[in-house]
Write a protein that holds these residues in place. Structure first.
Motif, PDB file in Angstrom:
ATOM      1  N   SER A  94       0.827  -1.210   0.000  1.00  0.00           N
ATOM      2  CA  SER A  94       0.000   0.000   0.000  1.00  0.00           C
ATOM      3  C   SER A  94       0.855   1.251   0.000  1.00  0.00           C
ATOM      4  O   SER A  94       0.506   2.259  -0.613  1.00  0.00           O
ATOM      5  N   TRP A  97       2.158   2.750  -3.605  1.00  0.00           N
ATOM      6  CA  TRP A  97       1.383   3.616  -4.498  1.00  0.00           C
ATOM      7  C   TRP A  97       1.632   5.088  -4.183  1.00  0.00           C
ATOM      8  O   TRP A  97       1.723   5.915  -5.095  1.00  0.00           O
ATOM      9  N   ASP A  98       1.783   5.437  -2.902  1.00  0.00           N
ATOM     10  CA  ASP A  98       2.112   6.818  -2.549  1.00  0.00           C
ATOM     11  C   ASP A  98       3.524   7.172  -3.000  1.00  0.00           C
ATOM     12  O   ASP A  98       3.788   8.298  -3.440  1.00  0.00           O
ATOM     13  N   ARG A 101       3.354   7.952  -6.648  1.00  0.00           N
ATOM     14  CA  ARG A 101       2.790   9.283  -6.909  1.00  0.00           C
ATOM     15  C   ARG A 101       3.860  10.360  -6.765  1.00  0.00           C
ATOM     16  O   ARG A 101       3.882  11.338  -7.515  1.00  0.00           O
ATOM     17  N   LYS A 139      -6.885   0.541  -4.164  1.00  0.00           N
ATOM     18  CA  LYS A 139      -5.818   1.545  -4.016  1.00  0.00           C
ATOM     19  C   LYS A 139      -4.954   1.598  -5.268  1.00  0.00           C
ATOM     20  O   LYS A 139      -4.498   2.674  -5.670  1.00  0.00           O
ATOM     21  N   PHE A 140      -4.728   0.454  -5.871  1.00  0.00           N
ATOM     22  CA  PHE A 140      -3.971   0.417  -7.122  1.00  0.00           C
ATOM     23  C   PHE A 140      -4.752   1.111  -8.228  1.00  0.00           C
ATOM     24  O   PHE A 140      -4.203   1.911  -8.997  1.00  0.00           O
ATOM     25  N   PHE A 143      -4.587   4.784  -7.742  1.00  0.00           N
ATOM     26  CA  PHE A 143      -3.270   5.280  -8.151  1.00  0.00           C
ATOM     27  C   PHE A 143      -3.206   5.468  -9.659  1.00  0.00           C
ATOM     28  O   PHE A 143      -2.730   6.511 -10.150  1.00  0.00           O
TER      29      PHE A 143
END
Length: 333
Positions: A94, A97-98, A101, A139-140, A143
């Motif tokens: 998880s 993904w941040d 970004r 979440k993917f 993203f």
């Protein structure tokens, strides 16, 4: 494994060898340059190997990715490239993904990502296995949408990983719109498995053929909802000009307008939500009419963006996702 351009760059994720055996393998591989991210045990390793025909500068590394850029790949402008090995651990994955970004390059800069993402984007990406855990990673999908990244698709077979009768498409290549502007003939090919549960994937950028001017034109119905679009139509359409010339001129102007004005819906939505949240925090402390008016304006603009988003996803998916209530499932196929 991810191979780029048959293959000038190769990334190997989670290799099953280490130490001296690794050194000997790389020396015999035929690649002059390499970079390795090691890990304890046999999981988490990422190797990147490349030939002299490519200059690859490594910029950022972690246990889940290697990020770099190629200043002179195929004689074209620079592009960023990220090799992914997402952790099987949900909490660690998880965080990836941040981190991705944060790596997003400036608008107009090409970016491609490839590797083992250890997630599926829809139920169409799996077959068999336990139904108690669907495995779709929202979440993917968020993203992908927020970053404006596209799944580059593939040539069959459909799944890249299997264990018994359980098959999934965990390995993929992604890119931003700028990549397709430079490499519109790109394609991803799923190659045979070689001593692993995963298939090799090959990203072919199009053999260096410059065909960006032949990229198909796409009209987005979401443009109709933008306040400036009708003015664009009036400015580009002239009665004294042949219809073919009008169409070509409109296509050119609307493509530029899409990038410079319409912008990316995901980013606009994120920005508006952040502004509204900030206003709400401020109003909790000082309830002034001035802030109420700003919040109302922001929410009106957000409503328009959400309508554009709905229209865009409906057009891209070409399915009845509105009745099904899942905007992502049918798009990422």
């Amino acid at each position: 494994m991810v191979q780029i351009q048959k293959p000038d760059i190769v990334a190997v994720v989670e290799p099953r060898i280490s130490g001296v055996t690794t050194d000997n393998f790389i020396q015999r591989s035929g690649f002059d340059s390499s970079y390795r991210v090691e890990a304890s045990g046999f999981s988490g390793r990422i190797w990147v190997l490349w030939k002299p025909s490519v200059r690859l500068d490594i910029l950022v590394v972690s246990s889940q990715f290697v990020h770099g850029w190629c200043p002179d790949f195929l004689g074209r402008k620079i592009f960023f490239i990220t090799f992914i090995y997402a952790s099987p651990n949900h909490s660690k994955r998880s965080a990836l993904w941040d981190q991705m970004r944060a790596l997003e390059p400036a608008q107009g800069t090409t970016w491609t990502l490839g590797g083992d993402f250890n997630v599926i984007a829809s139920l169409l990406k799996r077959r068999g296995g336990s139904r108690s855990r669907l495995g779709v990673c929202e979440k993917f999908n968020d993203f992908l949408f927020d970053s404006g990244l596209l799944d580059m698709g593939f040539h069959r077979p459909h799944f890249t990983w299997e264990r018994g009768d359980f098959l999934q498409r965990l390995d993929r290549c992604l890119c931003n719109e700028a990549w397709y502007d430079v490499h519109p003939a790109s394609e991803v090919i799923h190659l045979p498995k070689l001593g692993s549960g995963h298939r090799l994937i090959l990203l072919d950028s199009g053999n260096g053929i410059e065909t960006s001017s032949e990229r198909p034109y796409h009209y987005l119905t979401a443009w109709n909802e933008h306040s400036n679009f009708q003015r664009l139509v009036k400015e580009t359409w002239r009665e004294d000009r042949h219809i073919d010339d009008n169409v070509l001129y409109f296509q050119c102007r609307s493509t530029k307008w899409n990038k410079e004005v319409f912008s990316h819906i995901g980013r606009r939505k994120t920005l508006l939500l952040a502004c509204i949240k900030g206003i709400e925090v401020t109003r909790a402390r000082v309830d002034l009419e001035f802030f109420s008016d700003i919040e109302l304006d922001l929410k009106h603009e957000l409503a328009k963006v959400l309508e554009n988003e709905e229209s865009l996803w409906h057009q891209k998916s070409r399915t009845s996702w509105i009745s099904k209530g899942d905007r992502n499932t049918n798009f990422f196929t």
